[in-house]
Motif scaffolding. Structure first.
Motif, short mmCIF file in Angstrom:
data_model
loop_
_atom_site.label_atom_id
_atom_site.label_comp_id
_atom_site.label_asym_id
_atom_site.label_seq_id
_atom_site.Cartn_x
_atom_site.Cartn_y
_atom_site.Cartn_z
N LYS A 18 39.39 40.74 39.45
CA LYS A 18 38.88 41.72 38.55
C LYS A 18 37.64 42.44 39.10
N LEU A 19 37.64 43.51 39.64
CA LEU A 19 36.41 44.05 40.09
C LEU A 19 35.99 45.67 39.50
N GLU A 39 47.56 40.04 39.95
CA GLU A 39 46.96 40.83 38.80
C GLU A 39 45.81 41.40 39.54
N LEU A 40 45.65 43.20 39.64
CA LEU A 40 44.34 43.46 40.37
C LEU A 40 43.83 44.50 39.52
N ASP A 41 42.51 44.29 39.13
CA ASP A 41 41.94 45.41 38.35
C ASP A 41 40.75 46.00 38.95
N LYS A 61 51.94 42.07 39.68
CA LYS A 61 52.69 42.43 38.33
C LYS A 61 51.98 43.54 37.73
N LYS A 62 50.60 43.56 38.04
CA LYS A 62 49.77 44.48 36.96
C LYS A 62 48.52 44.89 37.81
N LEU A 63 48.59 46.33 37.92
CA LEU A 63 47.57 46.83 38.63
C LEU A 63 46.93 47.93 37.77
N VAL A 64 45.64 47.78 37.70
CA VAL A 64 44.64 48.70 37.08
C VAL A 64 43.77 49.51 38.05
#
Length: 143
Positions: A18-19, A39-41, A61-64
């Protein structure tokens, strides 16, 4: 942070990164080495393009990527076969590749705060028939 911290790339077994809420303008291609990332934010940064190395993160699975300046989604997004959640609201998106149709696991796609014509919305929905897509209400400004 004004730049992506290169040291992060040393954590080969990283699952979540998370950045968000920084001033990062680019992501090194080396992010592709974080093969266990799920997961990458990178929301609310200063990215002006979709970071190329992300399309190699096959376990994602999760890309923000919301609240950036990204104008397009790369064709190779089709590599992200496990992607369930894609958040790109408030970007400058104008192009959506046919390969989005290959994201069979995608359940949710956030595209709010981006203006689309009714035809564009329909095309995107047809590319991702099994995903819940969030659009902002259309603006009938000036009519």
């Amino acid at each position: 942070l004004n730049a992506f911290p290169a040291e992060v790339l040393l954590f080969k077994n990283l699952n979540i990164l998370k950045l968000a809420k920084n001033r990062i303008e680019s992501v090194p291609e080396g992010i592709s080495k974080l093969i266990f990332l799920q997961e990458l934010d990178l929301g609310k940064n200063k990215l002006d393009g979709f970071p190329g190395g992300i399309v190699e993160l096959v376990n994602l699975k999760k890309l923000v990527l919301n609240q950036n300046y990204i104008e397009g989604i790369p064709y190779m997004i089709k590599n992200l076969q496990k992607l369930e959640y894609l958040d790109m609201w408030s970007n400058n998106l104008g192009s959506f590749p046919e390969s989005l149709n290959d994201l069979k696991a995608l359940k949710e796609f956030d595209l709010r705060v981006i203006q689309f014509t009714a035809e564009e919305k329909e095309r995107i929905k047809n590319l991702l028939p099994n995903a819940k897509i969030h659009f902002s209400a259309s603006c009938n400004c000036g009519s």
